[in-house]
Design a protein around this motif. Sequence first.
Motif, mmCIF file in Angstrom:
data_model
loop_
_atom_site.group_PDB
_atom_site.id
_atom_site.type_symbol
_atom_site.label_atom_id
_atom_site.label_comp_id
_atom_site.label_asym_id
_atom_site.label_seq_id
_atom_site.Cartn_x
_atom_site.Cartn_y
_atom_site.Cartn_z
ATOM 1 N N LEU A 244 41.057 154.683 18.696
ATOM 2 C CA LEU A 244 39.627 154.329 18.699
ATOM 3 C C LEU A 244 39.395 153.043 17.904
ATOM 4 O O LEU A 244 38.549 152.218 18.268
ATOM 5 C CB LEU A 244 38.804 155.474 18.109
ATOM 6 C CG LEU A 244 38.638 156.713 18.995
ATOM 7 C CD1 LEU A 244 37.896 157.809 18.222
ATOM 8 C CD2 LEU A 244 37.872 156.373 20.272
ATOM 9 N N LEU A 245 40.157 152.887 16.825
ATOM 10 C CA LEU A 245 40.076 151.655 16.037
ATOM 11 C C LEU A 245 40.503 150.456 16.874
ATOM 12 O O LEU A 245 39.889 149.380 16.788
ATOM 13 C CB LEU A 245 40.955 151.791 14.797
ATOM 14 C CG LEU A 245 41.027 150.567 13.872
ATOM 15 C CD1 LEU A 245 39.668 150.321 13.214
ATOM 16 C CD2 LEU A 245 42.093 150.767 12.799
ATOM 17 N N VAL A 246 41.541 150.622 17.674
ATOM 18 C CA VAL A 246 41.998 149.544 18.558
ATOM 19 C C VAL A 246 40.867 149.112 19.487
ATOM 20 O O VAL A 246 40.585 147.916 19.651
ATOM 21 C CB VAL A 246 43.227 149.988 19.377
ATOM 22 C CG1 VAL A 246 43.580 148.934 20.430
ATOM 23 C CG2 VAL A 246 44.418 150.252 18.472
ATOM 24 N N VAL A 247 40.209 150.094 20.113
ATOM 25 C CA VAL A 247 39.118 149.787 21.050
ATOM 26 C C VAL A 247 37.965 149.116 20.331
ATOM 27 O O VAL A 247 37.405 148.112 20.810
ATOM 28 C CB VAL A 247 38.650 151.081 21.754
ATOM 29 C CG1 VAL A 247 37.423 150.800 22.619
ATOM 30 C CG2 VAL A 247 39.783 151.659 22.599
ATOM 31 N N ALA A 248 37.593 149.637 19.160
ATOM 32 C CA ALA A 248 36.467 149.072 18.412
ATOM 33 C C ALA A 248 36.752 147.636 17.986
ATOM 34 O O ALA A 248 35.898 146.737 18.134
ATOM 35 C CB ALA A 248 36.169 149.937 17.188
ATOM 36 N N CYS A 249 37.958 147.387 17.474
ATOM 37 C CA CYS A 249 38.309 146.034 17.042
ATOM 38 C C CYS A 249 38.366 145.069 18.222
ATOM 39 O O CYS A 249 37.934 143.908 18.114
ATOM 40 C CB CYS A 249 39.652 146.041 16.305
ATOM 41 S SG CYS A 249 39.605 146.775 14.652
ATOM 42 N N GLY A 250 38.882 145.544 19.350
ATOM 43 C CA GLY A 250 38.950 144.689 20.523
ATOM 44 C C GLY A 250 37.580 144.323 21.056
ATOM 45 O O GLY A 250 37.275 143.147 21.279
ATOM 46 N N LEU A 374 44.297 144.158 14.002
ATOM 47 C CA LEU A 374 43.631 144.383 15.287
ATOM 48 C C LEU A 374 42.362 143.545 15.401
ATOM 49 O O LEU A 374 42.040 143.029 16.479
ATOM 50 C CB LEU A 374 43.293 145.871 15.434
ATOM 51 C CG LEU A 374 44.499 146.818 15.492
ATOM 52 C CD1 LEU A 374 44.037 148.273 15.422
ATOM 53 C CD2 LEU A 374 45.313 146.579 16.763
ATOM 54 N N GLY A 375 41.635 143.410 14.293
ATOM 55 C CA GLY A 375 40.432 142.578 14.298
ATOM 56 C C GLY A 375 40.755 141.126 14.588
ATOM 57 O O GLY A 375 40.035 140.440 15.324
ATOM 58 N N MET A 376 41.860 140.633 14.004
ATOM 59 C CA MET A 376 42.289 139.266 14.290
ATOM 60 C C MET A 376 42.574 139.087 15.773
ATOM 61 O O MET A 376 42.182 138.078 16.381
ATOM 62 C CB MET A 376 43.546 138.945 13.472
ATOM 63 C CG MET A 376 43.322 138.778 11.991
ATOM 64 S SD MET A 376 44.866 138.782 11.046
ATOM 65 C CE MET A 376 45.538 137.209 11.495
#
Length: 455
Positions: A244-250, A374-376
């Motif tokens: 979920l963090l991956v999706v949110a950061c993307g 991931l944010g980067m």
Amino acid sequence: MPNLAGTRSRIRRVPMLRRSRAVWMSKRVWRPRLVFWLGALAVGLVSVAFAEMADWAQRMFEAMASHLGPAALLVVPPAGFALSSYLALRFFPNSGGSGIPQAIAARHLESDADRGLLLSLRTAMGKIFLTLLGLLSGASIGREGPTVQVGAAIMLATGRLGGMAHARGLILAGSAAGIAAAFNTPLAGIVFAIEEMGRAYEARTNGLVLSAVVLAGLASLALTGNYTYFGRTDADVVTASGWLLVVACGVLGGAFGAMFSGGALAIMRRVRRWTKGAPARIVAVAALCGLVVALAGLLSGGTTYGTGYEQARSAIEGTALSPFFFLAKFVAGLASMVSGIPGGIFAPSLAVGAGLGSTIGLAFGLGSGLAATLGMAGYFAGVVQAPMTAFVIILEMTGNAGNVVPVMLASLLGFGTARLVSGAPLYHSLSRNFVADILRHRRLMEQKGSAEPKG
């Protein structure tokens, strides 16, 4: 009977071998290659020297900021921005901004004279000097984009010296070598050349790009060693909340990245119309943008000045950043870009992405190292709309081979979101302005030439 066929074959083979040996020993064959290889090594050496000087300039500003009061810090950036803008206009035309749009524009021009207006050694020297001046003034800029223009200019000049005719391939090779040496990321240099610099990539330039990247990388490794640009993180995506963090950061990274690029293009269009033919207005806009950078720096406790390298590195290595750092850095980076002073957006964009990811990680109750990475990926892919370059460069800079799929997914989501929000790729949109300016300049010169009386 003697084997006449075999004898004839040997007779034919001997002259062919002699001709082949003569060709390979010919100065006409080896001179262009040697000049090209020396040019690629020069790109690596200049990139390393540029990096050292950029670090020195940022340290000097930090030392100056620690001794100056808030009132003085409100003066230094506007004055530095105004001086940089004036010098660029007066002495180093076409050195403003990142440098990547100039390299892209040069590949679309047919004339060597036109390319030289964007990629001369004089312009490259001015690019380095004025980027250092920007960092001494606290600008939120990086040296990686300028290194692309510098690398392309060096390779174009050495290719001309060696009698090489493949100007577009030389520009591509110099740009890739510049990225590879600036970040110590050889794979990212190659991917950048294919995806961002050469949308119409030619297979025959493979050898040029690869050899330039290898030689520039060797020069960089010899002087700085093998390092990861933003340190290392060993955090992995192993749980549902991690995905979920991956999706949110993307998604959020792509949205903010599109806001940056779309906002920058919109503001710069208006500035371009308002300042047309008025150099004093261009300098005034730069000074105003410097004031915005100064205010962002004061409100953030000085964390938004410069490249943002230290903040991004600390986030990658597990130290959570202030939840508002990415917003302040976003504003400082936008103002620095809109000002038009020489300086890139790679490092500041990665710092914004790291700050955004760190903030999202705090909201999810997860560590900042993985979230910053991931944010980067999401933000950088959203800004430049080049997802392959984004995930390759970030994987190489963080040394985390275990997160290939998550970083790739974040980059893809960032790119997709950015395309929905803003369909205009940043660098290619800016490159069209340079192409238009060069063609306008050529027509003006032709009109002046035709208007002169024939003697």
